[in-house]
Design an enzyme around this catalytic site. Sequence first.
Site, mmCIF file in Angstrom:
data_model
loop_
_atom_site.group_PDB
_atom_site.id
_atom_site.type_symbol
_atom_site.label_atom_id
_atom_site.label_comp_id
_atom_site.label_asym_id
_atom_site.label_seq_id
_atom_site.Cartn_x
_atom_site.Cartn_y
_atom_site.Cartn_z
ATOM 1 N N ASP A 329 0.904 -1.487 0.213
ATOM 2 C CA ASP A 329 -0.045 0.199 0.240
ATOM 3 C C ASP A 329 0.887 1.562 0.093
ATOM 4 O OD1 ASP A 329 -2.558 -0.795 -0.578
ATOM 5 O OD2 ASP A 329 -3.058 -0.749 1.709
ATOM 6 N N TYR A 413 -10.392 -1.230 3.311
ATOM 7 C CA TYR A 413 -9.354 -1.484 4.670
ATOM 8 C C TYR A 413 -9.190 0.760 4.982
ATOM 9 C CZ TYR A 413 -8.336 -4.848 7.025
ATOM 10 O OH TYR A 413 -8.777 -6.365 8.271
HETATM 11 CU CU LIG Z 1 -7.022 -7.474 8.056
#
Ligand SMILES: [Cu+2]
Length: 665
Positions: A329, A413
């Site tokens: 990321d 997320y």
């Molecule tokens: Cu996770």
Amino acid sequence: MVAHHTRDMDHGSPAAADGHHAAWIRHPLDPLDAGEIRQAVEILRREQPVSPDARFVSVSLNEPPKDQVAFATPDNPAPGQATDLGPDAAVPREAFVVLLEPRQHATYEAVVSLTTGSLLSWRLVPDARAPLMAAEYAACQALIRADAQIIAGLERRGITDPAEVHVEPWSIGTFAAPEEADRRLVWTLLLHREQPDDNPYAKPIHGLHAVVDYDDMTVVRVEDLGVVPVPPGSGAYAAHRVGSLRDDLKPLEITQPEGSSFDVRGWEVRWQRWRFRVGFTPREGLVLHTVGYEDQGRVRPILWRASVAELFIPYADPQAFQGFRNAFDAGEFGLGILANSLELGCDCLGEIRYLDVDLADGNGEPYTIRQAICLHEEDAGLLWKHYDGNLGTTETRRSRRLVISFILTADNYEYAIYWYFYQDGSIEFEVKLTGIVLTTALPPGDTSEYGTLVAPQTLAAHHQHFFSMRLDMAVDGLNNTVYEVDTEAVPPGPGNRLGNAFRPVRRPLRSESEAQRVIDPSRARYWLVGNPGIRTGLGHEPAYKLVPSASALAFSHPDASANQRAKFATKHLWVTPYSPGERYPAGDYPNQHPGGAGLPDWTKADRPIENTDVVIWYTVGSHHVTRPEDWPVMPVERAGFMLKPVGFFDQNPALDVAPGSSAHC
Ligand SMILES: [Cu+2]
């Protein structure tokens, strides 16, 4: 230092609103502001023929060499100690630019001097694949929605309106077909968002994937592995979608009637005895610079620089495409680029100070993430206490901590990143993981050992999150040694007749290969970073200890691509001698990189690391065996570590904290 920050302190941000600030007003470590970003791009375009198709991956501060930056100065300097910034003011401001030329399939790096208005360097980075850019996303989604094979595949699944398909471009790692491998590619995950406020992760479109050339923005191929029905659930979590809400909580307000106790001057923060500077990069997000503690009239350095240098998420499911899910990321997307604007939520409570950050978009135009960084104080429970039974007296101190944080959203997320500063000289890093777990559709009645059924026909795959913390240490100066400390039971004998003896055993980690270590809770293992050139009043070597938290390492096979590309996640600790070019543990350009770059490459030299300028790379892991309770939105999961003084002070440094004055105690 003070003299150089003359901006309006009531403005919500140190970033310049109009971008027009004289270079001398900036501290050498301040992130580029909008005006500097614009200026850097103008200089680059003037000095180097940049094509109209060029995409600006990032425009960020080219940080000055260490010897050109002074550490923080104290509020109450010792006699004779300078209070001014000294040489800092003369340090040139430079920008580091990463540029993608999609027609050439080439990535370039440039260093631009803002001080002299010139291009200092320009180079083609061989074999680099630029990260996936936010600016490329809309074009990819439009491309997929218009593709005839995708449309036909959607129709086979009963989805007739491609506009309802949410497209997630994922980095492809090493899984491109051999004949495609020299192209900059992504694969796409498709999700069905039937209503605009649906949770798309409730309706994964199984088995239909496109591989897209991200430079040319063309579909390379579409694969349909067979239809699995889209799960029936909605996964709704918004307040207006979940039915009746609890109404039995009374208000809890955090008030600080006299304001907060910290002081923000430009990007410098002072709170209690702590002195540090805030930075922000497109790749790492929040950065801490020159963290020191004011002790008897001088600021004692602890950390030169700290950041999350990489964030790697491997998934457990071996199925085709599911096993492709390996995201870097930071290096493949950019933690700072993904930062939220905190003005939209209720992310911090109390007397808040926000900082805006300026970044460059794909055209090199500056834009601002308003309120990207949050600073506030929190009551942190008990600091210390003792009840003296004979006297019938109690001394109690409340702990206050300074919190500096930012939150990023990486597709499904959320990662909320916190640094806490405590009055006892401790620093804590914590990440709170939340958001939505990634799903796969299962045929009715099926289960899988690689994930958990979280809703009918909805599998949440097991996975891991690895944060590589880059901690450029400076404990009482730059020359530090890292020690491993294990506690040992002493064998019974003449010196241990009762068999009760145990002792900590400290050994220096002398080379890079010796310093690749894992946690061992059975030995109460921790790592100390000390300054062997200094002795405190008690005769101790001043040190900070890294208190690890229990966390699993990577489970992928040593030969697996995920393991090769994220070697850092196979150890908790790495130590390297400081080298300015060594910034990212999985290499500068992890996108489609086969592995071996970064830490495994640098440490091959097995350089000595004793009594020198060291960088610690600590792996914080969050091992996520998914739960039904993680659905449809996941309650916060925590991971982190602490840095605590050990012999750095001669006694409890929080002894002088005054008893609380709260009306409630
Ligand atoms: Cu996770």
